[in-house]
Design a protein around this motif. Structure first.
Motif, short mmCIF file in Angstrom:
data_model
loop_
_atom_site.label_atom_id
_atom_site.label_comp_id
_atom_site.label_asym_id
_atom_site.label_seq_id
_atom_site.Cartn_x
_atom_site.Cartn_y
_atom_site.Cartn_z
N ALA A 39 -9.46 -1.61 16.27
CA ALA A 39 -9.05 -1.53 14.87
C ALA A 39 -7.71 -0.83 14.73
CB ALA A 39 -10.12 -0.80 14.06
N HIS A 80 -7.98 4.39 9.56
CA HIS A 80 -8.61 3.06 9.60
C HIS A 80 -9.54 2.94 10.80
CE1 HIS A 80 -8.98 -1.25 8.96
NE2 HIS A 80 -8.64 -1.45 10.22
N ARG A 111 -8.00 9.66 1.49
CA ARG A 111 -8.22 8.48 2.32
C ARG A 111 -9.41 8.69 3.26
NH1 ARG A 111 -4.71 4.29 4.17
NH2 ARG A 111 -3.52 4.71 2.27
N GLU A 161 0.81 -1.21 0.00
CA GLU A 161 0.00 0.00 0.00
C GLU A 161 0.85 1.27 0.00
OE1 GLU A 161 -3.25 -0.11 -0.20
OE2 GLU A 161 -3.47 -2.28 0.10
N ALA A 185 -2.33 6.46 8.79
CA ALA A 185 -3.16 5.45 8.12
C ALA A 185 -3.95 4.63 9.14
CB ALA A 185 -2.29 4.53 7.26
N ALA A 186 -3.32 4.30 10.25
CA ALA A 186 -4.01 3.53 11.30
C ALA A 186 -5.12 4.34 11.94
CB ALA A 186 -3.00 3.09 12.36
N TYR A 244 -4.29 -2.69 13.35
CA TYR A 244 -3.65 -2.19 12.13
C TYR A 244 -2.23 -1.69 12.43
CZ TYR A 244 -3.29 0.45 7.72
OH TYR A 244 -2.89 0.93 6.51
N GLN A 259 1.18 4.89 1.27
CA GLN A 259 0.66 5.61 2.43
C GLN A 259 1.08 7.08 2.35
OE1 GLN A 259 2.17 3.19 5.69
NE2 GLN A 259 0.30 1.98 5.74
N HIS A 277 -15.44 -3.77 -0.29
CA HIS A 277 -14.54 -4.86 0.10
C HIS A 277 -14.94 -6.16 -0.61
CE1 HIS A 277 -13.11 -2.00 2.94
NE2 HIS A 277 -14.19 -2.03 3.69
N TYR A 310 -12.67 4.96 10.19
CA TYR A 310 -13.59 4.21 9.34
C TYR A 310 -14.39 3.19 10.16
CZ TYR A 310 -15.05 0.53 6.09
OH TYR A 310 -15.77 -0.42 5.42
N ALA A 349 -13.01 6.65 3.38
CA ALA A 349 -13.59 6.09 4.61
C ALA A 349 -15.04 6.51 4.76
CB ALA A 349 -12.77 6.53 5.82
#
Length: 258
Positions: free
Chosen positions: A207, A231, A173, A113, A227-228, A211, A115, A146, A234, A177
């Motif tokens: 989560a 995530h 990003r 990925e 990014a975490a 991650y 980032q 997904h 989201y 989300a």
């Protein structure tokens, strides 16, 4: 005996920024099929330059659009890519070797990925997805987001890494989300997910830790941390939106609109 012929299948929409790299990495394939959903950029000119067989139809949803593209393939074996994914020259030999005498109905490939301003650390865990498969024994799932290839048969793993360029910045990003959490609402509502208040409080932290720590994105520095966090956001959004949906439904049923 030669290898099985391969159709590469790509769905597109205003994908000119990444489509060149996507198609360049699979230019060796026997066929490239591009299914577009109304692009207004130079993407189709790029596809034509790579000899792709170009089709168009209105966007039918992520899963249905990909299945429609797969159904357009001429060959039994399909390599499915998103238009923001690419493969390098090192992927050619393992893919061709697998197609010499396939022993599985489908094969998972690894995905790296992007980032925000760097690639994820090589030591962070890569996701893996079924992308090379016998289309007579495979079909896209019905998930709104997904979506995945579901295979009737054994699944192998190839030493091939897809580079996923994804959203180029934090704003993109976060927007994804927000968009994906809305698209996931019907699936969550059908499953009658319970304990929403607890999920809103606890699940984002779970989560984030999964991650950031378990998947090793702490190795990617601040890019991995951001990014975490997104995530985790989201994870919060999808349950918060479901809670909002249930509250509104309850008010309609009781006639309490105040």
């Amino acid at each position: 005996m030669g290898r099985e012929p391969l159709s590469v299948v790509v769905t597109t929409f205003n994908s000119a920024a990444t489509l060149e790299a996507c198609l360049r990495g699979v230019s060796w394939a026997d066929e490239i099929v591009v299914l577009d959903s109304g692009s207004a950029d130079a993407g189709m000119a790029i596809a034509a330059r790579y000899g792709a067989r170009i089709h168009a139809q209105p966007f039918a949803g992520y899963s249905a659009q990909k299945q429609a593209a797969i159904d357009l393939a001429s060959h039994r074996w399909v390599l499915l890519l998103d238009s923001d994914e690419s493969l390098d020259e090192a992927s050619i030999a393992p893919l061709q070797q697998a197609l010499l005498a396939p022993t599985c109905a489908g094969y998972q490939l690894w995905r790296r990925e992007w980032q925000f301003w760097r690639w994820q650390s090589r030591r962070a865990r890569l996701n893996h997805y079924v992308r090379l498969f016998d289309r007579q024994r495979a079909r896209m799932s019905s998930h709104a987001v997904h979506e995945e290839v579901q295979v009737d048969g054994t699944i192998g793993v190839l030493d091939v890494v897809i580079d996923h360029h994804g959203e180029p910045d934090i704003s993109g990003r976060v927007g994804k989300a927000d968009r994906y959490s809305s698209l996931q609402l019907p699936d969550l509502a059908r499953r009658r997910v319970g304990g929403l208040r607890l999920r809103m409080v606890a699940y984002p932290t779970v989560a984030f830790l999964r991650y950031y720590l378990l998947r090793g994105h702490w190795r990617s520095g601040w890019a991995g941390f951001i990014a975490a966090r997104i995530h985790a956001f989201y994870a919060f959004l999808k349950y918060a939106k479901l809670y909002e949906l249930e509250q509104r439904r309850s008010k309609r049923e009781t006639g309490d609109d105040q």
